[in-house]
Scaffold this motif. Sequence first.
Motif, mmCIF file in Angstrom:
data_model
loop_
_atom_site.group_PDB
_atom_site.id
_atom_site.type_symbol
_atom_site.label_atom_id
_atom_site.label_comp_id
_atom_site.label_asym_id
_atom_site.label_seq_id
_atom_site.Cartn_x
_atom_site.Cartn_y
_atom_site.Cartn_z
ATOM 1 N N LEU A 68 -8.241 -2.281 1.367
ATOM 2 C CA LEU A 68 -8.828 -0.936 1.435
ATOM 3 C C LEU A 68 -7.945 0.034 2.229
ATOM 4 O O LEU A 68 -8.207 1.230 2.256
ATOM 5 N N ILE A 70 -7.613 0.181 5.485
ATOM 6 C CA ILE A 70 -8.281 0.666 6.711
ATOM 7 C C ILE A 70 -7.498 0.133 7.904
ATOM 8 O O ILE A 70 -7.788 -0.942 8.425
ATOM 9 N N THR A 122 -17.983 7.558 4.577
ATOM 10 C CA THR A 122 -16.902 6.612 4.268
ATOM 11 C C THR A 122 -17.423 5.347 3.582
ATOM 12 O O THR A 122 -16.860 4.891 2.590
ATOM 13 N N CYS A 123 -18.528 4.806 4.099
ATOM 14 C CA CYS A 123 -19.037 3.553 3.525
ATOM 15 C C CYS A 123 -19.548 3.747 2.102
ATOM 16 O O CYS A 123 -19.419 2.847 1.274
ATOM 17 N N CYS A 126 -16.444 3.888 -0.010
ATOM 18 C CA CYS A 126 -15.855 2.546 -0.048
ATOM 19 C C CYS A 126 -16.674 1.624 -0.964
ATOM 20 O O CYS A 126 -16.124 0.899 -1.796
ATOM 21 N N LYS A 130 -15.302 -0.213 -4.278
ATOM 22 C CA LYS A 130 -15.303 -1.690 -4.343
ATOM 23 C C LYS A 130 -16.088 -2.169 -5.554
ATOM 24 O O LYS A 130 -15.633 -3.060 -6.282
ATOM 25 N N CYS A 215 -15.356 -3.750 10.644
ATOM 26 C CA CYS A 215 -14.596 -2.606 10.140
ATOM 27 C C CYS A 215 -14.888 -1.420 11.062
ATOM 28 O O CYS A 215 -16.044 -1.214 11.453
ATOM 29 N N PHE A 217 -15.310 1.568 10.551
ATOM 30 C CA PHE A 217 -16.279 2.532 10.004
ATOM 31 C C PHE A 217 -17.707 1.997 10.023
ATOM 32 O O PHE A 217 -18.642 2.737 9.753
ATOM 33 N N ALA A 218 -17.854 0.721 10.319
ATOM 34 C CA ALA A 218 -19.192 0.124 10.314
ATOM 35 C C ALA A 218 -20.077 0.748 11.394
ATOM 36 O O ALA A 218 -21.291 0.663 11.320
HETATM 37 S S1 Q46 Z 1 -18.230 -0.319 3.378
HETATM 38 FE FE1 Q46 Z 1 -17.896 0.727 5.320
HETATM 39 FE FE2 Q46 Z 1 -17.626 -1.895 4.830
HETATM 40 FE FE3 Q46 Z 1 -16.006 -0.212 3.591
HETATM 41 S S2 Q46 Z 1 -15.756 1.309 5.144
HETATM 42 FE FE4 Q46 Z 1 -15.733 -0.618 6.236
HETATM 43 S S3 Q46 Z 1 -17.860 -0.885 6.814
HETATM 44 S S4 Q46 Z 1 -15.416 -2.094 4.610
HETATM 45 S S5 Q46 Z 1 -18.631 -3.724 4.163
#
Ligand code: Q46
Length: 303
Positions: A68, A70, A122-123, A126, A130, A215, A217-218
């Motif tokens: 990704l 990141i 962001t999630c 993402c 995915k 991550c 961004f979590a």
């Molecule tokens: S969605 Fe968000 Fe996850 Fe993508 S940006 Fe990180 S936490 S990896 S499962």
Amino acid sequence: MRQHRLIFCREHYLEWFTSQTLHIIEHEKLFTKSSKILVAVSGGKDSLSLWHVLQTLGYNTQAVYIDLGIDSVAPYSNRSLQFVKDFAIQYNLNLSLIDLQSTIGYSIPNLVVKSKRSLARTCSVCGLVKRHTLNQVALDGNFDILVTGHNLDDEAALLFGNVLSWDVDLLRRQSPRLQGQPGFVAKAKPFYRFTEREITAYAILNQINYIEDECPFAINAKQLEYKALLNKLEEEHPGTKLRFYLNFQKEQKLCSLFPDQQASLIADQFCPSCHQPTTSAGLCAYCRLLARANSNAKDLSIK
Ligand code: Q46
Ligand code: ZN
């Protein structure tokens, strides 16, 4: 395991975990020994444990890792990729790598900026990328099913969020197995009855090395708040998470929830660009996101 009223030693825990996985796969008819299975791996304990146990049980698997990109806040993708590669080498397994930067021209953080989405989204960006990419890899490789390492904590938190907002569409789609349809590969979550703690124990007892960092961004993810709330309830009342999810699943199987809306689950139109199914006419959400990022990138280069 207070929710099951069970205590095991190492040997019997691994035996229990493996036979429970097999039971869930067979009882829920998730897939069979002749299925060609694609495992989505992230380098975390859930997906690597899933790959490990499916191999142990003799299923025909191959895994895919999506890079990704990141890495700007912390070296998250680079590190998780290393865990996945090491695992595949250690057990001599087939692994495909998809690097988003080289396939679509953007890492996830870049795509968020270029498509002018807020950082808090962001999630969802993402997740969309995915889902689309994994489905495409599974279709291109003629896989029968795509499996992910989602666990009971993930599923209960997702259900909690969907109930809080009464998102009927998402509630109808939440299931340990989604049927395939033209353009959509079938999907399954064989670990949906195991808690995060149970999977961690399986990984540690098998000496599986996995990325422990979240991550970056979590932190924005509401899911984490829901998980914390449910864990608090679980502590006071063992079995809450399992009951919450299994009772939902039971009602869903009986079609007693939203019975008149089953038909609209079908995405019966196809995106003119990527040819994946979509519920509305025109470009799918993924292609609209990329088009938006590309046009903004072009505007910036003109200036
Ligand atoms: S969605 Fe968000 Fe996850 Fe993508 S940006 Fe990180 S936490 S990896 S499962
Ligand atoms: Zn599309």
